[in-house]
Design a protein around this motif. Structure first.
Motif, PDB file in Angstrom:
ATOM      1  N   GLN A  69      30.682  26.860  51.802  1.00 49.42           N
ATOM      2  CA  GLN A  69      29.691  27.684  51.114  1.00 49.42           C
ATOM      3  C   GLN A  69      28.848  26.839  50.162  1.00 49.42           C
ATOM      4  O   GLN A  69      27.619  26.995  50.093  1.00 49.42           O
ATOM      5  CB  GLN A  69      30.395  28.809  50.349  1.00 49.42           C
ATOM      6  N   LEU A  70      29.500  25.926  49.450  1.00 50.93           N
ATOM      7  CA  LEU A  70      28.787  25.059  48.519  1.00 50.93           C
ATOM      8  C   LEU A  70      27.876  24.089  49.277  1.00 50.93           C
ATOM      9  O   LEU A  70      26.740  23.822  48.853  1.00 50.93           O
ATOM     10  CB  LEU A  70      29.795  24.281  47.666  1.00 50.93           C
ATOM     11  N   MET A  71      28.353  23.585  50.410  1.00 47.85           N
ATOM     12  CA  MET A  71      27.550  22.660  51.201  1.00 47.85           C
ATOM     13  C   MET A  71      26.324  23.368  51.777  1.00 47.85           C
ATOM     14  O   MET A  71      25.217  22.824  51.767  1.00 47.85           O
ATOM     15  CB  MET A  71      28.390  22.068  52.343  1.00 47.85           C
ATOM     16  N   THR A  72      26.499  24.588  52.271  1.00 50.34           N
ATOM     17  CA  THR A  72      25.364  25.342  52.809  1.00 50.34           C
ATOM     18  C   THR A  72      24.312  25.589  51.737  1.00 50.34           C
ATOM     19  O   THR A  72      23.109  25.431  51.984  1.00 50.34           O
ATOM     20  CB  THR A  72      25.853  26.682  53.382  1.00 50.34           C
ATOM     21  N   GLU A  73      24.772  25.953  50.551  1.00 50.48           N
ATOM     22  CA  GLU A  73      23.824  26.201  49.456  1.00 50.48           C
ATOM     23  C   GLU A  73      23.134  24.909  49.023  1.00 50.48           C
ATOM     24  O   GLU A  73      21.935  24.901  48.725  1.00 50.48           O
ATOM     25  CB  GLU A  73      24.569  26.812  48.267  1.00 50.48           C
ATOM     26  N   ALA A  74      23.874  23.795  49.022  1.00 50.22           N
ATOM     27  CA  ALA A  74      23.290  22.510  48.612  1.00 50.22           C
ATOM     28  C   ALA A  74      22.256  22.013  49.606  1.00 50.22           C
ATOM     29  O   ALA A  74      21.276  21.370  49.226  1.00 50.22           O
ATOM     30  CB  ALA A  74      24.401  21.468  48.449  1.00 50.22           C
ATOM     31  N   PHE A  75      22.462  22.320  50.900  1.00 52.74           N
ATOM     32  CA  PHE A  75      21.563  21.841  51.940  1.00 52.74           C
ATOM     33  C   PHE A  75      20.387  22.782  52.209  1.00 52.74           C
ATOM     34  O   PHE A  75      19.567  22.494  53.086  1.00 52.74           O
ATOM     35  CB  PHE A  75      22.326  21.605  53.244  1.00 52.74           C
ATOM     36  N   THR A  76      20.311  23.885  51.492  1.00 51.94           N
ATOM     37  CA  THR A  76      19.228  24.845  51.738  1.00 51.94           C
ATOM     38  C   THR A  76      18.449  25.157  50.458  1.00 51.94           C
ATOM     39  O   THR A  76      17.870  26.234  50.344  1.00 51.94           O
ATOM     40  CB  THR A  76      19.787  26.142  52.339  1.00 51.94           C
ATOM     41  N   GLN A  77      18.445  24.229  49.513  1.00 50.18           N
ATOM     42  CA  GLN A  77      17.701  24.428  48.272  1.00 50.18           C
ATOM     43  C   GLN A  77      16.196  24.441  48.537  1.00 50.18           C
ATOM     44  O   GLN A  77      15.695  23.675  49.361  1.00 50.18           O
ATOM     45  CB  GLN A  77      18.029  23.311  47.280  1.00 50.18           C
ATOM     46  N   ARG A  78      15.485  25.321  47.833  1.00 50.66           N
ATOM     47  CA  ARG A  78      14.030  25.346  47.978  1.00 50.66           C
ATOM     48  C   ARG A  78      13.384  24.132  47.311  1.00 50.66           C
ATOM     49  O   ARG A  78      12.398  23.593  47.827  1.00 50.66           O
ATOM     50  CB  ARG A  78      13.468  26.630  47.366  1.00 50.66           C
ATOM     51  N   ARG A  79      13.935  23.712  46.183  1.00 51.12           N
ATOM     52  CA  ARG A  79      13.455  22.522  45.498  1.00 51.12           C
ATOM     53  C   ARG A  79      14.640  21.617  45.202  1.00 51.12           C
ATOM     54  O   ARG A  79      15.111  21.514  44.063  1.00 51.12           O
ATOM     55  CB  ARG A  79      12.724  22.890  44.204  1.00 51.12           C
ATOM     56  N   PRO A  80      15.145  20.943  46.214  1.00 50.17           N
ATOM     57  CA  PRO A  80      16.348  20.125  46.032  1.00 50.17           C
ATOM     58  C   PRO A  80      16.041  18.855  45.257  1.00 50.17           C
ATOM     59  O   PRO A  80      14.910  18.370  45.225  1.00 50.17           O
ATOM     60  CB  PRO A  80      16.766  19.809  47.476  1.00 50.17           C
ATOM     61  N   VAL A  81      17.080  18.334  44.644  1.00 56.30           N
ATOM     62  CA  VAL A  81      16.949  17.027  44.008  1.00 56.30           C
ATOM     63  C   VAL A  81      16.705  15.969  45.082  1.00 56.30           C
ATOM     64  O   VAL A  81      15.845  15.086  44.927  1.00 56.30           O
ATOM     65  CB  VAL A  81      18.211  16.693  43.191  1.00 56.30           C
ATOM     66  N   LEU A  82      17.455  16.050  46.161  1.00 52.51           N
ATOM     67  CA  LEU A  82      17.257  15.170  47.310  1.00 52.51           C
ATOM     68  C   LEU A  82      17.282  16.032  48.569  1.00 52.51           C
ATOM     69  O   LEU A  82      18.336  16.568  48.925  1.00 52.51           O
ATOM     70  CB  LEU A  82      18.359  14.100  47.381  1.00 52.51           C
ATOM     71  N   PRO A  83      16.172  16.201  49.260  1.00 52.43           N
ATOM     72  CA  PRO A  83      16.162  17.021  50.477  1.00 52.43           C
ATOM     73  C   PRO A  83      16.930  16.341  51.603  1.00 52.43           C
ATOM     74  O   PRO A  83      17.039  15.113  51.656  1.00 52.43           O
ATOM     75  CB  PRO A  83      14.678  17.138  50.819  1.00 52.43           C
ATOM     76  N   THR A  84      17.470  17.131  52.491  1.00 52.26           N
ATOM     77  CA  THR A  84      18.197  16.604  53.648  1.00 52.26           C
ATOM     78  C   THR A  84      17.208  16.134  54.715  1.00 52.26           C
ATOM     79  O   THR A  84      16.032  16.527  54.704  1.00 52.26           O
ATOM     80  CB  THR A  84      19.110  17.678  54.229  1.00 52.26           C
ATOM     81  N   PRO A  85      17.656  15.288  55.641  1.00 54.36           N
ATOM     82  CA  PRO A  85      16.742  14.829  56.692  1.00 54.36           C
ATOM     83  C   PRO A  85      16.111  15.968  57.492  1.00 54.36           C
ATOM     84  O   PRO A  85      14.926  15.893  57.845  1.00 54.36           O
ATOM     85  CB  PRO A  85      17.646  13.963  57.575  1.00 54.36           C
ATOM     86  N   ASP A  86      16.882  17.037  57.790  1.00 51.17           N
ATOM     87  CA  ASP A  86      16.300  18.134  58.564  1.00 51.17           C
ATOM     88  C   ASP A  86      15.237  18.874  57.764  1.00 51.17           C
ATOM     89  O   ASP A  86      14.238  19.336  58.318  1.00 51.17           O
ATOM     90  CB  ASP A  86      17.393  19.096  59.031  1.00 51.17           C
ATOM     91  N   GLN A  87      15.402  18.976  56.437  1.00 52.49           N
ATOM     92  CA  GLN A  87      14.364  19.599  55.616  1.00 52.49           C
ATOM     93  C   GLN A  87      13.087  18.769  55.624  1.00 52.49           C
ATOM     94  O   GLN A  87      11.978  19.312  55.666  1.00 52.49           O
ATOM     95  CB  GLN A  87      14.869  19.770  54.175  1.00 52.49           C
ATOM     96  N   VAL A  88      13.234  17.457  55.601  1.00 51.11           N
ATOM     97  CA  VAL A  88      12.060  16.581  55.634  1.00 51.11           C
ATOM     98  C   VAL A  88      11.347  16.701  56.969  1.00 51.11           C
ATOM     99  O   VAL A  88      10.116  16.777  57.039  1.00 51.11           O
ATOM    100  CB  VAL A  88      12.472  15.123  55.356  1.00 51.11           C
ATOM    101  N   VAL A  89      12.121  16.739  58.070  1.00 52.74           N
ATOM    102  CA  VAL A  89      11.515  16.879  59.401  1.00 52.74           C
ATOM    103  C   VAL A  89      10.774  18.203  59.514  1.00 52.74           C
ATOM    104  O   VAL A  89       9.646  18.267  60.037  1.00 52.74           O
ATOM    105  CB  VAL A  89      12.594  16.748  60.487  1.00 52.74           C
ATOM    106  N   VAL A  90      11.381  19.271  59.031  1.00 51.20           N
ATOM    107  CA  VAL A  90      10.726  20.582  59.078  1.00 51.20           C
ATOM    108  C   VAL A  90       9.438  20.564  58.265  1.00 51.20           C
ATOM    109  O   VAL A  90       8.406  21.102  58.689  1.00 51.20           O
ATOM    110  CB  VAL A  90      11.687  21.676  58.564  1.00 51.20           C
ATOM    111  N   GLU A  91       9.465  19.912  57.103  1.00 46.34           N
ATOM    112  CA  GLU A  91       8.260  19.819  56.265  1.00 46.34           C
ATOM    113  C   GLU A  91       7.164  19.036  56.965  1.00 46.34           C
ATOM    114  O   GLU A  91       5.979  19.419  56.930  1.00 46.34           O
ATOM    115  CB  GLU A  91       8.617  19.154  54.934  1.00 46.34           C
ATOM    116  N   ILE A  92       7.529  17.943  57.635  1.00 45.80           N
ATOM    117  CA  ILE A  92       6.533  17.143  58.354  1.00 45.80           C
ATOM    118  C   ILE A  92       5.895  17.954  59.471  1.00 45.80           C
ATOM    119  O   ILE A  92       4.666  17.991  59.629  1.00 45.80           O
ATOM    120  CB  ILE A  92       7.177  15.855  58.904  1.00 45.80           C
TER     121      ILE A  92
END
Length: 311
Positions: A69-92
């Motif tokens: 649960q904590l990992m899911t919340e950490a990897f789905t932040q709207r404004r993360p401290v460090l975005p995950t690779p999949d978030q960066v790919v989606v943004e691109i």
């Protein structure tokens, strides 16, 4: 014997097989390092985003969340401290396709603007570096007088020079592409000047003596001996120069207040706390740099092949 000869692989098949093995040997280390970087990236994203994720779960009444649960919340932040690779790919992908090219919110628009500044600065810097190299290779006194100043020019931080260039050229009426190209030129002329000077002096002394025995003119010596000998040094320097030109173009976009460019995109992301946008712009800059370096490598293969080289 005849049947065995007919089924045996021919020389062409053997060369094709060796090429596949060599290509696989090149791809495997790159893939391994890429996977390792992705794993480390996800681990760092989890560690950096966990405190913020725990606070958000606590607001929802979940005071002791499980690991998943904590990992899911950490990897789905709207404004993360460090975005995950999949978030960066989606943004691109999203920022490149949601709006048409030309819109200031389209990532490709910013990539094109930075590429234009990079190429303009690269051309200017390469011409300046080549001119200095030819002069220094031909005249030793010129090298002793100019080379220390060339080296000293690279000790001044580009972040200090960029605003000065923008202000001075702006007062002279030059805005837009030119200030960014000049800043890019400032970074990329140095490797070309140094590398080409070394290359022009790398000709075999025996070959130089042979050219002199044939009573060759200085221009003939330059075109037929010095320049071909300097090609490997030139293209190695150009690969470094075009990557430096991209850095200069991005730095030059920061103080100009323009509407397009990866530097502008990075600045806007830092203003509004859009870390995913910042990382998307960084990855786009890296891909652009790799593409430009490969373009120089392709030009090298074409030039060397036409000049009779083995590559």
């Amino acid at each position: 014997m005849t049947e065995l000869a007919a089924t045996a692989p021919g020389p062409r098949a053997g060369r094709f097989g060796r090429a596949l093995v060599e290509r696989g040997a090149d791809i495997l280390p790159v893939t391994t390092v890429a996977l390792l970087v992705i794993v480390i990236w996800y681990a760092a994203a989890y560690l950096l985003n966990t405190p913020q994720a725990a606070e958000q779960l606590a607001r929802k009444g979940i005071t002791e969340p499980g690991f998943s649960q904590l990992m899911t919340e950490a990897f789905t932040q709207r404004r993360p401290v460090l975005p995950t690779p999949d978030q960066v790919v989606v943004e691109i992908v999203t920022s490149s396709t949601e709006r048409p090219v030309g819109n200031v919110r389209n990532l490709i628009t910013h990539v094109i603007a930075t590429a234009q500044s990079t190429l303009a600065g690269f051309v200017l810097g390469s011409l300046l570096g080549l001119g200095l190299a030819i002069g220094m290779a031909a005249l030793r006194p010129l090298e002793r007088g100019v080379l220390p100043w060339i080296v000293a020019s690279q000790t001044v931080p580009i972040l200090a020079i960029a605003p000065m260039v923008v202000v001075v050229l702006g007062n002279l009426g030059f805005t837009g592409l030119l200030p960014k190209a000049v800043i890019s030129m400032y970074l990329c002329f140095f490797p070309v000047a140094i590398g080409m000077t070394k290359g022009l002096r790398s000709a075999d002394p025996l070959h130089m003596d042979l050219m002199h025995s044939y009573n060759a003119t200085p221009l003939q010596v330059f075109l037929k001996l010095r320049l071909p000998a300097a090609l490997p040094y030139l293209f190695a320097s150009l690969k470094v120069a075009i990557a430096a030109a991209l850095v200069g173009a991005i730095v030059g976009e920061l103080p100009t207040g323009g509407q397009a460019g990866l530097g502008t995109r990075l600045l806007a992301g830092s203003y509004y706390g859009q870390t995913t946008q910042i990382w998307a712009a960084l990855i786009a800059a890296s891909l652009l740099s790799a593409l430009l370096v490969q373009a120089v490598a392709l030009a090298e293969r074409i030039v060397v092949r036409r000049s009779g080289g083995a590559r």
